[in-house]
Design a protein around this motif. Structure first.
Motif, PDB file in Angstrom:
ATOM      1  N   THR A  58       0.779  -1.037  -0.208  1.00  0.00           N
ATOM      2  CA  THR A  58       0.113   0.039  -0.128  1.00  0.00           C
ATOM      3  C   THR A  58       0.779   1.200   0.053  1.00  0.00           C
ATOM      4  OG1 THR A  58      -1.724  -1.186   1.170  1.00  0.00           O
ATOM      5  CG2 THR A  58      -1.988   1.180   1.257  1.00  0.00           C
ATOM      6  N   ASP A  61       2.790   1.657  -3.463  1.00  0.00           N
ATOM      7  CA  ASP A  61       2.068   1.655  -4.530  1.00  0.00           C
ATOM      8  C   ASP A  61       1.724   3.271  -4.957  1.00  0.00           C
ATOM      9  OD1 ASP A  61       0.381   0.639  -6.614  1.00  0.00           O
ATOM     10  OD2 ASP A  61      -1.487   1.159  -5.734  1.00  0.00           O
ATOM     11  N   HIS A  62       1.702   3.635  -6.256  1.00  0.00           N
ATOM     12  CA  HIS A  62       1.631   4.908  -6.947  1.00  0.00           C
ATOM     13  C   HIS A  62       0.284   5.362  -6.919  1.00  0.00           C
ATOM     14  CE1 HIS A  62       5.902   5.081  -7.500  1.00  0.00           C
ATOM     15  NE2 HIS A  62       5.982   3.969  -8.153  1.00  0.00           N
ATOM     16  N   SER A  63      -0.674   4.541  -6.769  1.00  0.00           N
ATOM     17  CA  SER A  63      -2.137   4.950  -6.778  1.00  0.00           C
ATOM     18  C   SER A  63      -2.345   5.407  -5.398  1.00  0.00           C
ATOM     19  CB  SER A  63      -2.916   3.786  -7.429  1.00  0.00           C
ATOM     20  OG  SER A  63      -2.992   2.625  -6.429  1.00  0.00           O
ATOM     21  N   THR A  64      -3.507   6.100  -5.229  1.00  0.00           N
ATOM     22  CA  THR A  64      -3.976   6.764  -3.939  1.00  0.00           C
ATOM     23  C   THR A  64      -5.448   5.968  -3.672  1.00  0.00           C
ATOM     24  OG1 THR A  64      -5.140   8.481  -5.186  1.00  0.00           O
ATOM     25  CG2 THR A  64      -2.912   8.865  -4.557  1.00  0.00           C
ATOM     26  N   ASP A  67      -7.554   2.173  -3.836  1.00  0.00           N
ATOM     27  CA  ASP A  67      -6.873   1.484  -4.731  1.00  0.00           C
ATOM     28  C   ASP A  67      -5.501   0.848  -4.485  1.00  0.00           C
ATOM     29  OD1 ASP A  67      -8.874   1.794  -7.018  1.00  0.00           O
ATOM     30  OD2 ASP A  67      -7.960   3.428  -7.884  1.00  0.00           O
ATOM     31  N   ALA A  68      -4.881   1.799  -3.658  1.00  0.00           N
ATOM     32  CA  ALA A  68      -3.614   1.405  -2.988  1.00  0.00           C
ATOM     33  C   ALA A  68      -3.906   0.383  -1.916  1.00  0.00           C
ATOM     34  CB  ALA A  68      -2.908   2.605  -2.488  1.00  0.00           C
ATOM     35  N   LYS A  71      -4.705  -2.995  -3.482  1.00  0.00           N
ATOM     36  CA  LYS A  71      -3.624  -3.767  -3.991  1.00  0.00           C
ATOM     37  C   LYS A  71      -2.869  -4.566  -2.753  1.00  0.00           C
ATOM     38  CE  LYS A  71      -3.016  -1.088  -8.181  1.00  0.00           C
ATOM     39  NZ  LYS A  71      -1.908  -0.299  -8.837  1.00  0.00           N
TER      40      LYS A  71
END
Length: 106
Positions: A58, A61-64, A67-68, A71
Motif C-alpha cells: 500500500t 503503490d503509486h495510486s491513491t 486502490d492502493a 492492492k
C-alpha cells in the motif's frame, strides 16, 4: 478458497493427535501444550507478516486511496493462498506417516 475451512482442522486437530500419539502417555499433555503454544505463536507471526506485506504494498503503490489499499489486500490474499497450497501438500505427504491414531498395539 474452498480449502480454507479445511486448513485449521488439518493443522490443529490432526497434527495435535499425531504429536500426542508420538509421545508416551505421561508426556502427552506436555507435547500437546507445546504444540498449542507453537501454533499460537505461528498465528501471531503470520498475522504480523501479512500485515507488513499489506502495509508495504500500500505504501509503495503509486495510486491513491482505496486502490492502493486494495492492492495491498490482494497481495496478502495471494500470499495466504500460496501458503495454504503449501500446507495442503505438506499435510498430504506428512499425514501418510501418521498411521492409524487410536489403534491398539499388540
Amino acid at each position: 478458497m474452498a480449502l480454507s475451512p479445511v486448513h485449521p482442522d488439518v493443522l490443529f486437530t490432526v497434527s495435535n493427535l499425531i504429536i500426542s500419539n508420538a509421545f508416551p502417555g505421561e508426556e502427552q499433555s506436555l507435547a500437546g501444550g507445546v504444540f498449542n503454544q507453537v501454533s499460537q505463536i505461528g498465528n501471531s507471526v503470520g498475522l504480523a507478516f501479512t500485515a507488513a506485506i499489506a502495509a508495504s504494498i500500500t505504501e509503495h503503490d503509486h495510486s491513491t486511496g482505496v486502490d492502493a489499499l486494495l492492492k495491498g489486500y490482494r497481495a496478502v490474499f495471494w500470499t495466504i493462498f500460496a501458503s495454504m497450497a503449501i500446507v495442503v501438500v505438506v499435510a498430504f505427504y506428512g499425514l501418510k506417516k501418521g498411521g492409524l491414531v487410536g489403534s491398539k498395539e499388540d
